[in-house]
Design an enzyme around this catalytic site. Structure first.
Site, PDB file in Angstrom:
ATOM      1  N   GLY A 249       0.623  41.800  10.924  1.00 13.03           N
ATOM      2  CA  GLY A 249      -0.096  40.982  11.871  1.00 13.03           C
ATOM      3  C   GLY A 249       0.727  40.549  13.052  1.00 13.03           C
ATOM      4  CG  ASP A 250       3.789  38.604  14.946  1.00 11.00           C
ATOM      5  OD1 ASP A 250       4.194  38.946  16.064  1.00 11.00           O
ATOM      6  OD2 ASP A 250       3.507  37.442  14.648  1.00 11.00           O
ATOM      7  CG  ASP A 251       6.470  41.413  17.862  1.00 10.67           C
ATOM      8  OD1 ASP A 251       5.394  41.471  18.480  1.00 10.67           O
ATOM      9  OD2 ASP A 251       7.361  40.593  18.122  1.00 10.67           O
ATOM     10  CG  ASN A 458       5.082  35.186  15.985  1.00 11.52           C
ATOM     11  OD1 ASN A 458       4.771  35.009  17.160  1.00 11.52           O
ATOM     12  ND2 ASN A 458       4.570  36.160  15.289  1.00 11.52           N
TER      13      ASN A 458
END
Length: 459
Positions: A249-251, A458
């Protein structure tokens, strides 16, 4: 722009260093179950005059962390084979294993972290950047860690996703593992699932290959997997990622402070933000660099971008991880080529120098002194979802002199189902654009935080 020949020359020291790795037993053609035999591995260790540790899980289901540390810190700390046959190792305390020398690890089992959030928050250890923390320091020289496609690090992340309730950067929420002062080493065929926060960070490390790695952090509840980066590089040089599969859900891969000679090849990224260059300039009055990044043969599905570059504004407000700014430096020689994009959610290419929190996001966009230059995206094709109108959004800072030598060539990204080529190139302060013409907007947009792309820093 950085040339292919210079990239090859830059990679030569890593190749030479890796050639001195300990001899690894190639048993790819053997049955994996037979390869787990204690007698088999004992014989291999004896033949190479190595120490030997065969670490079974605690028979009563107790904490396996002490036995793992005893093997890696004491009994088989150097010139050794270490075997983890599985099936499941319960990790109930944090681990530090930093001084391995000439060690080969074969992991067939699952390392499963406990769900005691209060305990992990109380013992998580600082990574040394952005107030991030971890529950395992792992480092050494001439290390091979092979998971055979079966060895797994399982962070039991769902309890963390539900606890965080889609909030970013909660204090002491730990990443699964911090590869720290790791040199001349190979990590391969490991699986990382349900990470507690970031999956891993590579810090203060040089000449490390990470090959055939699987990462999956997926929430089954209403709460997102924000903060589950696949891997972040910090204060590290000559790090190579080959054949990664990441769903999170992110990089997917993120470069942070003082990362150089980083390469990504032949990889698949799904559901996250894409490749991140940054964020940068978060520490007031501190210089940093991100140099010589190369990615080739990358497929991205349902990601926010192919890649994005992000710096904090030049005015410092608050402290990391949820505040900062005022840093300076350079990001340069960045090339991403031969890319397939499937259902991209936002602009394929994004650059942003307005990072701020606490109600100031999207302000002070021309105040950053961080320079971004010599960035190329080549041969990118595929689709974006309906509603995406821009091929790029580049918000470059006037105080840094704008962005220099941004190139987009071989671009063929269309709206899914329409074959309508993206044709809006939204730029501010881009000097000498190559392969495209900027059509500047009147007003800077809200940044990646406000558009739902990235959330708090984040990454």
């Amino acid at each position: 722009m950085v040339s292919l020949s210079s990239l090859i020359l830059a990679a030569l020291p890593a190749a030479l260093a890796l050639s001195s790795l300990p001899h690894d037993v190639d048993v790819m053609s053997r049955d994996a179950n037979a390869a787990q035999s204690e007698a088999y591995w004992a014989n291999q260790a004896a033949a190479q005059n190595r120490h030997f540790c065969y670490v079974r899980p605690n028979a009563n289901g107790g904490d396996d962390a002490p036995a793992i540390m005893d093997a890696l810190n004491n009994r088989c700390n150097s010139n050794s084979f270490v075997i983890f046959p599985g099936p499941v190792y319960n990790i109930q305390t944090n681990m530090t294993t930093l001084d391995l020398q000439n060690v080969v690890i074969h992991q067939f089992g699952r390392f499963l972290w406990s769900t005691d959030i209060d305990y992990w928050l109380s013992v998580s250890m600082p990574v040394g950047f952005q107030n991030q923390s971890t529950v395992w320091y792992f480092g050494g020289n001439n290390v091979i860690w092979d998971g055979w496609g079966k060895g797994t690090l399982d962070g039991n992340g769902q309890v963390w996703y539900d606890w965080a309730k889609s909030q970013g950067n909660l204090a002491h929420r730990p990443m699964n593992i911090n590869f720290r002062t790791l040199k001349n080493s190979v990590i391969r065929r490991l699986r990382f699932v349900q990470s507690q926060m970031w999956t891993m960070a590579i810090t203060y490390s040089q000449h490390v290959d990470l090959d055939d790695i699987y990462v999956n952090s997926t929430s089954t509840s209403q709460w997102s997997t924000l903060n589950t980066d696949g891997c972040d590089t910090i204060f590290s040089d000559s790090i190579t990622f080959r054949r990664w599969t990441i769903s999170n859900g992110d990089d997917a891969i993120a470069l942070k402070m003082n990362s150089s000679n980083i390469a990504v090849y032949d990889s698949y990224f799904e559901n996250g933000q894409g490749i991140a260059i940054g964020s940068m300039g978060q520490y007031n009055n501190q210089y940093e660099y991100l140099e010589n990044f190369y990615a080739r043969n990358i497929t991205l599905k349902n990601t926010a971008h192919v890649s994005y570059l992000k710096t904090w504004a030049g005015i410092s407000r608050g402290y990391p991880p949820n505040g900062g700014g005022g840093g300076y430096g350079v990001a340069r020689n960045i090339t991403i080529e031969n890319v397939k994009l499937i259902g991209g959610r936002q602009q394929p290419f994004f650059a942003w120098q307005c990072e701020n929190y606490s109600g100031f996001a999207g302000q002070d966009c021309d105040s950053s002194l961080f320079k971004m230059e010599d960035v190329a995206w080549r041969n990118v094709s595929g689709t974006v979802v309906s509603g995406v109108t821009e091929a790029v959004y580049f918000q470059c800072s006037a105080a840094a002199g704008g962005c220099d030598n941004f190139e987009v060539t071989g671009f063929d990204v269309v709206h899914a189902g329409t074959n309508q080529l993206l044709s809006v190139w939204d730029c501010f302060n881009v000097n000498n654009p190559q392969g495209f013409t900027c059509t500047e907007s009147q007003t800077p947009k809200l940044g990646p935080d406000e558009t739902g792309g990235h959330g708090p820093d984040n990454k």
